[in-house]
Design an enzyme around this catalytic site. Structure first.
Site, PDB file in Angstrom:
ATOM      1  CB  CYS A 339      -1.040   0.010   1.110  1.00 28.37           C
ATOM      2  SG  CYS A 339      -0.651  -0.907   2.579  1.00 28.37           S
ATOM      3  NE  ARG A 368       2.655  -8.743   5.501  1.00 30.84           N
ATOM      4  CZ  ARG A 368       1.340  -8.631   5.353  1.00 30.84           C
ATOM      5  NH1 ARG A 368       0.553  -9.411   6.057  1.00 30.84           N
ATOM      6  NH2 ARG A 368       0.839  -7.758   4.536  1.00 30.84           N
ATOM      7  CD  GLN A 386      -0.437  -8.635   0.583  1.00 29.38           C
ATOM      8  OE1 GLN A 386       0.042  -7.586   0.152  1.00 29.38           O
ATOM      9  NE2 GLN A 386      -1.038  -8.728   1.758  1.00 29.38           N
ATOM     10  CG  ASP A 388      -2.256  -5.517  -2.004  1.00 28.40           C
ATOM     11  OD1 ASP A 388      -3.432  -5.388  -1.623  1.00 28.40           O
ATOM     12  OD2 ASP A 388      -1.288  -5.028  -1.409  1.00 28.40           O
ATOM     13  CG  HIS A 390      -3.859  -0.479  -2.092  1.00 30.30           C
ATOM     14  ND1 HIS A 390      -2.773  -1.190  -2.535  1.00 30.30           N
ATOM     15  CD2 HIS A 390      -4.039  -0.820  -0.792  1.00 30.30           C
ATOM     16  CE1 HIS A 390      -2.305  -1.925  -1.535  1.00 30.30           C
ATOM     17  NE2 HIS A 390      -3.045  -1.726  -0.481  1.00 30.30           N
ATOM     18  CE  LYS A 474      -8.347  -7.952   9.227  1.00 33.15           C
ATOM     19  NZ  LYS A 474      -7.303  -8.988   9.162  1.00 33.15           N
ATOM     20  CG  HIS A 520      -5.758  -1.573   2.284  1.00 32.64           C
ATOM     21  ND1 HIS A 520      -4.395  -1.456   2.398  1.00 32.64           N
ATOM     22  CD2 HIS A 520      -6.261  -0.462   2.852  1.00 32.64           C
ATOM     23  CE1 HIS A 520      -4.097  -0.334   3.020  1.00 32.64           C
ATOM     24  NE2 HIS A 520      -5.206   0.293   3.304  1.00 32.64           N
TER      25      HIS A 520
END
Length: 645
Positions: A339, A368, A386, A388, A390, A474, A520
């Site tokens: 992000c 991570r 991910q 991912d 945004h 979330k 997200h």
RNA sequence: GCCGGGGUAGCUCAGGGGUAGAGCAGCUGAUUCGUAAUCAGCAGGUCGUGAGUUCAAAUCUCAUCCCCGGCUCCA
């Protein structure tokens, strides 16, 4: 003598003398019900069958087929195990011992005694012995002072700690045989109901779930009213183990780990990569359709990027440590999130309200530092990708965008046959507000918007406090693995914080500067975890369009290798993934190997097929399907080979 | 990170102070075969790693790494 009116689940009512017990009612209904009854629900409260009912009430009698019955059974089994433990290891101290979804556990403090898996059999035997005594579970109301006195004398500090949170008048003891426990109940009538016992494993568990507290020994077990049911359960566990993605991942050559590369860092093998890339393509297509713009960002980012985002403060010390350059003033972090990078993409030029929403999508690989004990196959790793994206939108667009994302997630789940998911609204823990950043009003708004969007799509949601991300609430989609463990796949998050921290803005129709809202989202969550759950979901029998190898061409003997080669070439020219097994083996062997590899279709070619220009089709797990021409085969199954839209 | 259990050939596992074993996979040869394992031969391991005890360690001790089951954590 006064009477009470008892309303049964079917709406009918009967009259009984006041003080009638659940067991009496069961007996009056049928002999069989009385035999199988385990607990009773009285006006919504689950109780022992032996408790007298003094007032008019609606009741429901629970048997093994009801959750309420099983829970009472397993709760009582936990007490039975405790009784056995106390008999075998005098002086053992008890924590809590609840029923769980499959069985029960009890947390105990065994002092210096090392309790291993070998001890389980001993405890099991003792439990059976005590169960055969068929002792009643007796309920007794006690005063707080009396309860404290009892456990002080007995030397059970954990029970005393539990008692501190209880108020007088609500405290009950349950006794069976020589064992007395602080317990709310309810319990089954006697220990004799327990016919089969299996203690599954021992594990450490922090007292009251707090890692600062002492670690107790948790013993997990399961019991059944019939030996046969235990046998079936154990067989089911064996079957589940065969679906384990770690096992299938190795057997089907999808992925591997190497100590030398590092723990929690998966290596995708060629076949796993096909699977993964097919999923990526599927998602890319869906995202293009949904108005996303793909972007690409680097794997590392300057530390200041994460200081701005707040991730550094929140996770910095527990993460992979900064990467240094020859210039000692420079520090970079392996990106744990995409992000912040995407925020910087948003900022490359001024944005107008007319540009919004802007949807930036990236298959971003992030790293991570997960605690070592947490790593688990592909479901919990230290480096993962991910799907991912945004979404930067105006406040008035949040709900609409959120709903569109829900639709995308559901599209993915439907296409891949995930039906048993739970939608979890992950909220702040109101008792621990310091764990989160941002103003209350924004949190309240975001939490409301998520719930509204989910409701509007008719999702059945469970709200769980304390599960939010530190920057926002979330909507998480949870799916269970082969062994019943729950994993989060898709996630959608509303975020008012990052736009603030990165000072994102757009010019509104009023010519004033405004702050966009970020959403997200990751429908798969991570490719790694998604593939893991997919493997277990289909036991390695992937939908044909995802299968690394869709077709195996199996010539009967070397004489037909040329024809087989022409078949495989034709398949490949149609973008069908196939292998040619031209080994010097008998057809039975080639079929077996293709079956074991879970290849969806086998095309067997020999004398007859070569002459007639046909292929003998065999379907994985289903056997011989007869002969057709190759074009017919392709036409018939083309839908399965192609990616769904 | 914490508690418990484990690491022996690519895989599944046996062996528990006295020179490392099996099946499958692999390689070589024979076989040319019709719907879930053809036969034979060969090769393959400093027994996770490092220290220690011992005449002698895969085996006993300690440390360490990794894996498994939980706990805590999970941007």
């Amino acid at each position: 003598m006064s009477e009470v009116k008892i309303t049964l689940p079917d709406g009918s009512a009967r009259t009984y003398p006041a003080g009638v017990s659940g067991m009496d009612i069961a007996k009056s209904i049928s002999e069989g019900l009385a035999r199988n009854a385990l607990s009773i629900e009285v006006d919504g409260e689950i109780r022992d069958l032996s408790r007298p009912i003094e007032q008019d009430a609606s009741i429901r009698i629970f048997t093994w087929n009801d959750k309420g019955g099983k829970y009472a059974f397993w709760h009582s089994s936990a007490h039975l195990m405790a009784e056995a433990l106390e008999a075998l290891y005098p002086g053992v101290k008890f924590g809590i011992g609840p029923p769980i979804e499959n069985g029960f556990y009890y947390d105990v403090d065994l002092g210096d005694l090392a309790f291993g898996e070998d001890d389980l059999a001993k405890v099991e035997a003792k439990m059976i012995e005590l169960a055969r005594q068929n002792n009643s579970f007796r309920r007794r109301e006690v005063s707080k002072s009396e309860a404290i006195e009892y456990f002080t004398k007995k030397g059970d500090p954990y029970k005393i700690e539990l008692l501190k949170d209880l108020t007088d008048g609500s405290i009950t003891f349950y006794e069976q045989g020589n064992f007395t426990d602080l317990c709310r109940g309810p319990h089954i009538p006697t220990t004799g109901y327990v016919k089969a016992v299996k203690l599954l494993n021992v594990a450490g568990a922090y007292w009251r779930g707090n890692e600062k507290n002492k670690m107790l020994t948790r013993i997990y077990g399961i019991t059944f009213p019939k030996q046969k049911e235990l046998d079936e359960y154990l067989l089911m566990l064996e079957e589940a183990k065969k679906r384990d993605h770690r096992k299938l991942g190795r057997e089907l050559e999808l992925f591997a780990f190497s100590e030398k590369v590092g723990m929690g860092l998966p290596l995708w093998l060629p076949k796993g990569t096909v699977l993964r890339e097919r999923l990526e393509q599927f998602m890319r297509k869906a995202q293009v359709k949904a108005g996303y713009d793909p972007v690409v960002t680097p794997h590392i980012g300057s530390k200041s990027l994460y200081v701005t985002s707040g991730h550094y403060e929140k996770y910095g010390k527990d993460s992979f440590q900064p990467i240094h350059t020859p210039d000692v003033t420079e520090e970079f972090l392996l990106k744990p999130m995409n992000c912040p990078h995407h925020c910087e993409i948003y900022k490359v030029k001024p944005r107008s309200y007319k540009d919004l929403p802007i949807r930036l999508a990236e298959f971003g690989t992030v790293y991570r530092y997960e605690q070592s004990g947490e790593l688990h196959g592909l479901t919990r790793v230290r480096g993962f990708t991910q799907d991912d994206a945004h979404i930067f939108c105006r406040p008035d667009q949040v709900k609409e965008e959120f709903i569109k994302v829900i639709d995308l997630v559901l599209h993915v789940f439907t296409a891949l046959g995930f039906e048993n998911y739970t939608a979890q609204v992950s909220l702040r823990d109101p008792a621990n507000k310091e764990k989160y950043i941002g103003e209350d009003a924004l949190w309240d708004r975001a939490e409301r918007e998520i719930q509204e969007a989910a409701d509007e799509r008719g999702l059945k949601t469970v709200a769980v406090k304390g599960e939010a991300a530190f920057y926002g609430p979330k909507l998480d989609f949870m799916v269970k693995d082969a062994l019943g463990r729950s994993w989060q796949l898709g996630t959608i998050q509303v975020d008012y914080q990052l736009p603030q921290r990165f000072e994102l803005e757009y010019v509104g129709s009023d010519n004033q500067k405004h702050q966009p809202v970020m959403i997200h989202r990751a429908p798969f969550g991570s490719l790694e975890r998604f593939v893991a759950v997919l493997i277990e979901h289909c036991a390695g029998n992937f939908p044909v369009w995802l299968s690394p190898e869709q077709v195996a061409v199996l010539p009967i003997s070397e004489r037909f290798n040329d024809y087989a080669a022409s078949v495989i070439n034709e398949l490949r020219s149609r973008d069908i993934r196939g292998i040619l097994d031209d080994r010097d083996e008998k057809i039975g062997r080639k079929i077996r190997d293709a079956e074991v590899k879970k290849i969806p279709y086998m095309l067997i070619v020999g004398e007859k097929e070569a002459q007639e220009q046909k292929v003998a089709v065999r379907k994985h797990g289903a056997g011989d399907q007869g002969s057709v021409s190759l074009p017919d085969f392709i036409a018939t199954f083309n839908k399965e080979f192609a990616m769904p839209v």
